[in-house]
Design a protein around this motif. Structure first.
Motif, PDB file in Angstrom:
ATOM      1  N   LEU A  19     -79.593 -38.508  27.401  1.00  0.00           N
ATOM      2  CA  LEU A  19     -80.542 -38.129  28.452  1.00  0.00           C
ATOM      3  C   LEU A  19     -80.455 -36.638  28.748  1.00  0.00           C
ATOM      4  O   LEU A  19     -81.482 -35.963  28.902  1.00  0.00           O
ATOM      5  N   LEU A  20     -79.237 -36.101  28.821  1.00  0.00           N
ATOM      6  CA  LEU A  20     -79.079 -34.675  29.076  1.00  0.00           C
ATOM      7  C   LEU A  20     -79.649 -33.823  27.942  1.00  0.00           C
ATOM      8  O   LEU A  20     -80.238 -32.772  28.194  1.00  0.00           O
ATOM      9  N   LEU A  21     -79.474 -34.272  26.710  1.00  0.00           N
ATOM     10  CA  LEU A  21     -80.028 -33.531  25.572  1.00  0.00           C
ATOM     11  C   LEU A  21     -81.555 -33.614  25.514  1.00  0.00           C
ATOM     12  O   LEU A  21     -82.197 -32.772  24.900  1.00  0.00           O
ATOM     13  N   LYS A  30     -83.550 -23.290  28.299  1.00  0.00           N
ATOM     14  CA  LYS A  30     -83.373 -24.296  27.254  1.00  0.00           C
ATOM     15  C   LYS A  30     -82.222 -23.989  26.297  1.00  0.00           C
ATOM     16  O   LYS A  30     -81.341 -24.821  26.082  1.00  0.00           O
ATOM     17  N   ASP A  31     -82.212 -22.810  25.702  1.00  0.00           N
ATOM     18  CA  ASP A  31     -81.198 -22.486  24.693  1.00  0.00           C
ATOM     19  C   ASP A  31     -79.797 -22.420  25.282  1.00  0.00           C
ATOM     20  O   ASP A  31     -78.844 -22.963  24.705  1.00  0.00           O
ATOM     21  N   LYS A  32     -79.667 -21.761  26.410  1.00  0.00           N
ATOM     22  CA  LYS A  32     -78.346 -21.623  27.033  1.00  0.00           C
ATOM     23  C   LYS A  32     -77.794 -22.982  27.454  1.00  0.00           C
ATOM     24  O   LYS A  32     -76.629 -23.299  27.201  1.00  0.00           O
ATOM     25  N   THR A  33     -78.630 -23.801  28.063  1.00  0.00           N
ATOM     26  CA  THR A  33     -78.204 -25.130  28.498  1.00  0.00           C
ATOM     27  C   THR A  33     -77.829 -25.994  27.307  1.00  0.00           C
ATOM     28  O   THR A  33     -76.814 -26.692  27.333  1.00  0.00           O
ATOM     29  N   ARG A  34     -78.633 -25.931  26.250  1.00  0.00           N
ATOM     30  CA  ARG A  34     -78.343 -26.709  25.040  1.00  0.00           C
ATOM     31  C   ARG A  34     -77.010 -26.293  24.427  1.00  0.00           C
ATOM     32  O   ARG A  34     -76.198 -27.136  24.046  1.00  0.00           O
ATOM     33  N   ASN A  35     -76.758 -24.994  24.354  1.00  0.00           N
ATOM     34  CA  ASN A  35     -75.505 -24.509  23.776  1.00  0.00           C
ATOM     35  C   ASN A  35     -74.294 -24.932  24.613  1.00  0.00           C
ATOM     36  O   ASN A  35     -73.260 -25.301  24.054  1.00  0.00           O
ATOM     37  N   ILE A  36     -74.421 -24.878  25.928  1.00  0.00           N
ATOM     38  CA  ILE A  36     -73.325 -25.316  26.806  1.00  0.00           C
ATOM     39  C   ILE A  36     -73.072 -26.804  26.618  1.00  0.00           C
ATOM     40  O   ILE A  36     -71.927 -27.244  26.490  1.00  0.00           O
ATOM     41  N   LEU A  37     -74.134 -27.586  26.580  1.00  0.00           N
ATOM     42  CA  LEU A  37     -73.996 -29.033  26.414  1.00  0.00           C
ATOM     43  C   LEU A  37     -73.391 -29.377  25.050  1.00  0.00           C
ATOM     44  O   LEU A  37     -72.506 -30.236  24.954  1.00  0.00           O
ATOM     45  N   LEU A  38     -73.823 -28.701  24.007  1.00  0.00           N
ATOM     46  CA  LEU A  38     -73.244 -28.941  22.675  1.00  0.00           C
ATOM     47  C   LEU A  38     -71.768 -28.558  22.632  1.00  0.00           C
ATOM     48  O   LEU A  38     -70.962 -29.247  22.000  1.00  0.00           O
ATOM     49  N   TYR A  39     -71.402 -27.488  23.307  1.00  0.00           N
ATOM     50  CA  TYR A  39     -69.992 -27.091  23.364  1.00  0.00           C
ATOM     51  C   TYR A  39     -69.157 -28.170  24.053  1.00  0.00           C
ATOM     52  O   TYR A  39     -68.080 -28.534  23.577  1.00  0.00           O
ATOM     53  N   ILE A  40     -69.667 -28.704  25.159  1.00  0.00           N
ATOM     54  CA  ILE A  40     -68.949 -29.760  25.884  1.00  0.00           C
ATOM     55  C   ILE A  40     -68.829 -31.011  25.016  1.00  0.00           C
ATOM     56  O   ILE A  40     -67.758 -31.618  24.926  1.00  0.00           O
ATOM     57  N   ILE A  41     -69.921 -31.397  24.357  1.00  0.00           N
ATOM     58  CA  ILE A  41     -69.899 -32.580  23.488  1.00  0.00           C
ATOM     59  C   ILE A  41     -68.905 -32.394  22.347  1.00  0.00           C
ATOM     60  O   ILE A  41     -68.078 -33.260  22.076  1.00  0.00           O
ATOM     61  N   LEU A 123     -78.944 -32.787  14.628  1.00  0.00           N
ATOM     62  CA  LEU A 123     -80.238 -32.106  14.631  1.00  0.00           C
ATOM     63  C   LEU A 123     -80.264 -30.952  15.634  1.00  0.00           C
ATOM     64  O   LEU A 123     -80.833 -29.892  15.361  1.00  0.00           O
ATOM     65  N   THR A 124     -79.640 -31.139  16.779  1.00  0.00           N
ATOM     66  CA  THR A 124     -79.590 -30.088  17.794  1.00  0.00           C
ATOM     67  C   THR A 124     -78.743 -28.917  17.316  1.00  0.00           C
ATOM     68  O   THR A 124     -79.099 -27.755  17.534  1.00  0.00           O
ATOM     69  N   ASN A 125     -77.625 -29.210  16.651  1.00  0.00           N
ATOM     70  CA  ASN A 125     -76.805 -28.135  16.074  1.00  0.00           C
ATOM     71  C   ASN A 125     -77.577 -27.383  14.994  1.00  0.00           C
ATOM     72  O   ASN A 125     -77.495 -26.157  14.897  1.00  0.00           O
ATOM     73  N   GLU A 126     -78.326 -28.111  14.183  1.00  0.00           N
ATOM     74  CA  GLU A 126     -79.131 -27.483  13.137  1.00  0.00           C
ATOM     75  C   GLU A 126     -80.207 -26.589  13.749  1.00  0.00           C
ATOM     76  O   GLU A 126     -80.435 -25.470  13.284  1.00  0.00           O
ATOM     77  N   LEU A 127     -80.845 -27.058  14.800  1.00  0.00           N
ATOM     78  CA  LEU A 127     -81.861 -26.270  15.493  1.00  0.00           C
ATOM     79  C   LEU A 127     -81.252 -25.003  16.088  1.00  0.00           C
ATOM     80  O   LEU A 127     -81.834 -23.916  15.990  1.00  0.00           O
ATOM     81  N   ALA A 128     -80.069 -25.120  16.687  1.00  0.00           N
ATOM     82  CA  ALA A 128     -79.399 -23.957  17.267  1.00  0.00           C
ATOM     83  C   ALA A 128     -79.052 -22.940  16.182  1.00  0.00           C
ATOM     84  O   ALA A 128     -79.198 -21.730  16.384  1.00  0.00           O
ATOM     85  N   ALA A 129     -78.617 -23.422  15.019  1.00  0.00           N
ATOM     86  CA  ALA A 129     -78.280 -22.515  13.917  1.00  0.00           C
ATOM     87  C   ALA A 129     -79.521 -21.795  13.401  1.00  0.00           C
ATOM     88  O   ALA A 129     -79.488 -20.594  13.116  1.00  0.00           O
TER      89      ALA A 129
END
Length: 138
Positions: A19-21, A30-41, A123-129
């Motif tokens: 849900l958070l993703l 969007k980008d900053k929040t996604r990166n923080i969430l991916l780091y936590i995950i 997929l989210t990591n790939e998008l961030a890259a």
């Protein structure tokens, strides 16, 4: 009991993370929040706890085991109910079968959520890259 502990841990974690993703955010966040969430995950679910075994692997394995156990209980419950000797016994066995069916669907959903979480994270990591290699567009 043990079932409640497992369900209270295995079911809500991937649901909340997915849900958070999936929350639509303004472009500037969007980008900053996604990166923080991916780091936590990554720092919680995908840390290695034993060899290459991660918390994610443990949760997925437990969900799969619960799925197999509940599949067996559901199938045997239906057979036992049909071969009951009395109406009272059949009623008790029907309640047990309904509980097994409920647990089966919860375990299916839990396993599915963990598998979807893995793919969405990839997929989210790939998008961030991809976004980090592309020049910034305003």
């Amino acid at each position: 009991g043990m079932w409640a502990i497992i369900v209270n841990c295995l079911f809500p974690v991937p649901l909340v993370i997915l849900l958070l993703l999936s929350i639509p955010l303004p472009k500037f966040m969007k980008d900053k929040t996604r990166n923080i969430l991916l780091y936590i995950i990554d720092s919680f679910l995908f840390i290695k706890i034993y060899g290459n075994f991660t918390i994610y692997s443990l949760a997925t394995t437990l969900s799969f085991i619960l799925f197999i156990i509940n599949l067996s209980e559901t199938a045997s419950g239906n057979y036992k109910e049909k071969n009951a000797e009395s109406m009272a016994t059949a009623t008790i066995l029907r309640c047990n079968r309904w509980r097994a069916e409920r647990n089966f669907w919860i375990s299916v959903l839990s396993l599915t959520l963990w598998l979807i979480l893995y793919k969405v994270r990839a997929l989210t990591n790939e998008l961030a890259a991809i976004k980090s290699n592309r020049p910034h567009q305003d």
